[in-house]
Design a protein around this motif. Sequence first.
Motif, PDB file in Angstrom:
ATOM      1  N   GLN A 170      -0.099   8.782 -66.950  1.00 19.50           N
ATOM      2  CA  GLN A 170       1.047   9.589 -66.533  1.00 19.50           C
ATOM      3  C   GLN A 170       1.982   9.876 -67.696  1.00 19.50           C
ATOM      4  O   GLN A 170       2.524  10.974 -67.827  1.00 19.50           O
ATOM      5  CB  GLN A 170       1.797   8.868 -65.406  1.00 19.50           C
ATOM      6  N   PHE A 171       2.152   8.895 -68.571  1.00 13.71           N
ATOM      7  CA  PHE A 171       3.042   9.069 -69.716  1.00 13.71           C
ATOM      8  C   PHE A 171       2.572  10.209 -70.610  1.00 13.71           C
ATOM      9  O   PHE A 171       3.366  10.987 -71.131  1.00 13.71           O
ATOM     10  CB  PHE A 171       3.131   7.767 -70.516  1.00 13.71           C
ATOM     11  N   PHE A 172       1.262  10.306 -70.787  1.00 16.04           N
ATOM     12  CA  PHE A 172       0.717  11.346 -71.663  1.00 16.04           C
ATOM     13  C   PHE A 172       0.279  12.594 -70.889  1.00 16.04           C
ATOM     14  O   PHE A 172      -0.304  13.516 -71.460  1.00 16.04           O
ATOM     15  CB  PHE A 172      -0.475  10.796 -72.452  1.00 16.04           C
ATOM     16  N   GLY A 173       0.573  12.618 -69.596  1.00 15.31           N
ATOM     17  CA  GLY A 173       0.268  13.805 -68.798  1.00 15.31           C
ATOM     18  C   GLY A 173      -1.217  14.035 -68.592  1.00 15.31           C
ATOM     19  O   GLY A 173      -1.657  15.182 -68.434  1.00 15.31           O
ATOM     20  N   MET A 174      -2.003  12.956 -68.582  1.00 18.54           N
ATOM     21  CA  MET A 174      -3.445  13.087 -68.392  1.00 18.54           C
ATOM     22  C   MET A 174      -3.798  12.844 -66.918  1.00 18.54           C
ATOM     23  O   MET A 174      -3.218  11.973 -66.272  1.00 18.54           O
ATOM     24  CB  MET A 174      -4.197  12.078 -69.274  1.00 18.54           C
ATOM     25  N   PRO A 175      -4.736  13.614 -66.377  1.00 16.14           N
ATOM     26  CA  PRO A 175      -5.093  13.452 -64.963  1.00 16.14           C
ATOM     27  C   PRO A 175      -5.824  12.140 -64.713  1.00 16.14           C
ATOM     28  O   PRO A 175      -6.704  11.739 -65.484  1.00 16.14           O
ATOM     29  CB  PRO A 175      -6.009  14.649 -64.691  1.00 16.14           C
ATOM     30  N   ALA A 176      -5.461  11.471 -63.648  1.00 15.03           N
ATOM     31  CA  ALA A 176      -6.099  10.211 -63.273  1.00 15.03           C
ATOM     32  C   ALA A 176      -5.752   9.897 -61.827  1.00 15.03           C
ATOM     33  O   ALA A 176      -4.800  10.447 -61.267  1.00 15.03           O
ATOM     34  CB  ALA A 176      -5.643   9.073 -64.186  1.00 15.03           C
ATOM     35  N   VAL A 177      -6.530   9.023 -61.235  1.00  8.79           N
ATOM     36  CA  VAL A 177      -6.261   8.561 -59.874  1.00  8.79           C
ATOM     37  C   VAL A 177      -6.417   7.051 -59.858  1.00  8.79           C
ATOM     38  O   VAL A 177      -7.293   6.496 -60.521  1.00  8.79           O
ATOM     39  CB  VAL A 177      -7.216   9.227 -58.857  1.00  8.79           C
ATOM     40  N   SER A 178      -5.537   6.382 -59.115  1.00  9.74           N
ATOM     41  CA  SER A 178      -5.562   4.924 -59.047  1.00  9.74           C
ATOM     42  C   SER A 178      -5.491   4.482 -57.587  1.00  9.74           C
ATOM     43  O   SER A 178      -5.135   5.267 -56.703  1.00  9.74           O
ATOM     44  CB  SER A 178      -4.370   4.335 -59.822  1.00  9.74           C
ATOM     45  N   PRO A 179      -5.823   3.225 -57.296  1.00  4.40           N
ATOM     46  CA  PRO A 179      -5.766   2.738 -55.916  1.00  4.40           C
ATOM     47  C   PRO A 179      -4.408   2.919 -55.254  1.00  4.40           C
ATOM     48  O   PRO A 179      -4.337   3.312 -54.082  1.00  4.40           O
ATOM     49  CB  PRO A 179      -6.122   1.255 -56.065  1.00  4.40           C
ATOM     50  N   SER A 180      -3.325   2.651 -55.988  1.00  2.00           N
ATOM     51  CA  SER A 180      -2.000   2.786 -55.377  1.00  2.00           C
ATOM     52  C   SER A 180      -1.692   4.236 -55.041  1.00  2.00           C
ATOM     53  O   SER A 180      -1.025   4.531 -54.047  1.00  2.00           O
ATOM     54  CB  SER A 180      -0.924   2.218 -56.306  1.00  2.00           C
ATOM     55  N   GLY A 181      -2.179   5.161 -55.871  1.00  2.00           N
ATOM     56  CA  GLY A 181      -1.964   6.580 -55.590  1.00  2.00           C
ATOM     57  C   GLY A 181      -2.661   7.003 -54.314  1.00  2.00           C
ATOM     58  O   GLY A 181      -2.116   7.772 -53.511  1.00  2.00           O
ATOM     59  N   VAL A 182      -3.868   6.495 -54.100  1.00  2.00           N
ATOM     60  CA  VAL A 182      -4.594   6.796 -52.869  1.00  2.00           C
ATOM     61  C   VAL A 182      -3.908   6.140 -51.678  1.00  2.00           C
ATOM     62  O   VAL A 182      -3.761   6.739 -50.609  1.00  2.00           O
ATOM     63  CB  VAL A 182      -6.062   6.328 -52.982  1.00  2.00           C
ATOM     64  N   ALA A 183      -3.462   4.900 -51.862  1.00  2.00           N
ATOM     65  CA  ALA A 183      -2.778   4.185 -50.786  1.00  2.00           C
ATOM     66  C   ALA A 183      -1.518   4.926 -50.355  1.00  2.00           C
ATOM     67  O   ALA A 183      -1.187   4.962 -49.164  1.00  2.00           O
ATOM     68  CB  ALA A 183      -2.437   2.764 -51.233  1.00  2.00           C
ATOM     69  N   ASP A 184      -0.807   5.519 -51.315  1.00  3.22           N
ATOM     70  CA  ASP A 184       0.406   6.269 -50.985  1.00  3.22           C
ATOM     71  C   ASP A 184       0.094   7.420 -50.038  1.00  3.22           C
ATOM     72  O   ASP A 184       0.862   7.705 -49.106  1.00  3.22           O
ATOM     73  CB  ASP A 184       1.060   6.811 -52.259  1.00  3.22           C
ATOM     74  N   VAL A 185      -1.013   8.101 -50.270  1.00  3.87           N
ATOM     75  CA  VAL A 185      -1.398   9.215 -49.402  1.00  3.87           C
ATOM     76  C   VAL A 185      -1.783   8.702 -48.017  1.00  3.87           C
ATOM     77  O   VAL A 185      -1.369   9.250 -47.002  1.00  3.87           O
ATOM     78  CB  VAL A 185      -2.569  10.010 -50.019  1.00  3.87           C
ATOM     79  N   LEU A 186      -2.566   7.646 -47.988  1.00  5.45           N
ATOM     80  CA  LEU A 186      -3.023   7.109 -46.706  1.00  5.45           C
ATOM     81  C   LEU A 186      -1.872   6.593 -45.857  1.00  5.45           C
ATOM     82  O   LEU A 186      -1.916   6.675 -44.618  1.00  5.45           O
ATOM     83  CB  LEU A 186      -4.035   5.990 -46.940  1.00  5.45           C
ATOM     84  N   ASN A 187      -0.845   6.065 -46.511  1.00  4.34           N
ATOM     85  CA  ASN A 187       0.287   5.477 -45.781  1.00  4.34           C
ATOM     86  C   ASN A 187       1.439   6.445 -45.580  1.00  4.34           C
ATOM     87  O   ASN A 187       2.462   6.076 -44.997  1.00  4.34           O
ATOM     88  CB  ASN A 187       0.800   4.239 -46.521  1.00  4.34           C
ATOM     89  N   ASP A 188       1.280   7.669 -46.053  1.00  5.40           N
ATOM     90  CA  ASP A 188       2.356   8.657 -45.967  1.00  5.40           C
ATOM     91  C   ASP A 188       2.438   9.235 -44.562  1.00  5.40           C
ATOM     92  O   ASP A 188       1.503   9.873 -44.088  1.00  5.40           O
ATOM     93  CB  ASP A 188       2.114   9.787 -46.977  1.00  5.40           C
ATOM     94  N   ASP A 189       3.554   8.988 -43.882  1.00  5.55           N
ATOM     95  CA  ASP A 189       3.788   9.532 -42.546  1.00  5.55           C
ATOM     96  C   ASP A 189       4.877  10.589 -42.556  1.00  5.55           C
ATOM     97  O   ASP A 189       5.465  10.896 -41.527  1.00  5.55           O
ATOM     98  CB  ASP A 189       4.184   8.416 -41.566  1.00  5.55           C
ATOM     99  N   SER A 190       5.166  11.156 -43.726  1.00  4.38           N
ATOM    100  CA  SER A 190       6.268  12.116 -43.839  1.00  4.38           C
ATOM    101  C   SER A 190       6.011  13.391 -43.067  1.00  4.38           C
ATOM    102  O   SER A 190       6.934  14.116 -42.716  1.00  4.38           O
ATOM    103  CB  SER A 190       6.501  12.471 -45.311  1.00  4.38           C
ATOM    104  N   GLY A 191       4.726  13.666 -42.780  1.00  3.89           N
ATOM    105  CA  GLY A 191       4.423  14.901 -42.069  1.00  3.89           C
ATOM    106  C   GLY A 191       4.573  14.781 -40.567  1.00  3.89           C
ATOM    107  O   GLY A 191       4.331  15.728 -39.830  1.00  3.89           O
ATOM    108  N   ASP A 192       4.985  13.588 -40.076  1.00  6.96           N
ATOM    109  CA  ASP A 192       5.113  13.391 -38.634  1.00  6.96           C
ATOM    110  C   ASP A 192       6.257  14.202 -38.073  1.00  6.96           C
ATOM    111  O   ASP A 192       7.365  14.187 -38.584  1.00  6.96           O
ATOM    112  CB  ASP A 192       5.361  11.915 -38.306  1.00  6.96           C
ATOM    113  N   ASP A 193       5.986  14.881 -36.959  1.00 12.29           N
ATOM    114  CA  ASP A 193       7.029  15.590 -36.238  1.00 12.29           C
ATOM    115  C   ASP A 193       7.431  14.834 -34.985  1.00 12.29           C
ATOM    116  O   ASP A 193       8.376  15.204 -34.297  1.00 12.29           O
ATOM    117  CB  ASP A 193       6.542  16.999 -35.841  1.00 12.29           C
ATOM    118  N   ASN A 194       6.695  13.779 -34.676  1.00 12.26           N
ATOM    119  CA  ASN A 194       6.967  13.007 -33.473  1.00 12.26           C
ATOM    120  C   ASN A 194       7.612  11.683 -33.833  1.00 12.26           C
ATOM    121  O   ASN A 194       7.304  11.081 -34.848  1.00 12.26           O
ATOM    122  CB  ASN A 194       5.665  12.739 -32.702  1.00 12.26           C
ATOM    123  N   ASP A 195       8.475  11.235 -32.964  1.00  8.59           N
ATOM    124  CA  ASP A 195       9.141   9.955 -33.187  1.00  8.59           C
ATOM    125  C   ASP A 195       8.582   8.869 -32.285  1.00  8.59           C
ATOM    126  O   ASP A 195       9.118   7.770 -32.218  1.00  8.59           O
ATOM    127  CB  ASP A 195      10.658  10.092 -32.922  1.00  8.59           C
TER     128      ASP A 195
END
Length: 265
Positions: free
Chosen positions: A21-46
């Motif tokens: 990330q510091f050098f602006g190179m593309p990469a993917v890591s476990p925490s980055g994937v976990a962030d997507v899987l755990n992201d509930d920001s798109g929920d419209d229901n409470d």
Amino acid sequence: MTKKVMIKGDIVDDQTAGFYQFFGMPAVSPSGVADVLNDDSGDDNDNDDDDDDDEELEVDIASNGGDVFAASEIYTMLKNYAGNVTVNIQGLAASAASVVAMAGDHINISPTAQIMIHKAWSQPAGNADDLDHEASILNGIDQSIASAYEAKTGMEQADLLQLMANETWLTANDAVDKGFADEIMFADDQQLQPVNAISHIPPKSAVNKLMNLIYKADKDKDKNKNKDKDKVKPSKKENTTNDQSAELRNSKLAILFDKNQKEAN
């Protein structure tokens, strides 16, 4: 709303991801994937329903691979995901990226894409004892990698290890033929289909699903023929055939009623 995981660039551990990330190179890591899987920001229901846990997940892959254990973490997270996981191999899924790809419930591959598998490697240093120890570690890693391929393809691990030793490059057709992928993308699903008839003409998408279904049934039939008949009791073999027939029948119904295979089963 479908969640999207992008496996682009090198697959690295979380600490190394900061370097990229510091050098602006593309990469993917476990925490980055976990962030997507755990992201509930798109929920419209409470409400407190568990519908979000069953949300569809798409994984787009174009990666040369990377860290074996980081890929193992990502593979495990995707396999544990409650919803349906669709993998789209868009370019090259090489090395560790091919392991991540095997986590999909359904794996699509672009007609121009490839999967590359090979044995793990390292850069050891030390005396003969050190190198022998390193070799044993690498052999264990190779078996772990082959286990992911085995779970998806149903091939014998010994055969997979040989493919890895040969550094095998699989075209889209090769990948589907050997079971590393389920379907080739853009197989005329979106092709314009002019119709001049008073009867209903099946859509191309249904035709392609049927072709894939027939291919899978033929492959399972060939696999059963190659089994040692002495090791299979007649009653068990008959039950297996009946189960496959039921699965084939349910899959046909799923295509006709435009439902996915999981719903049919």
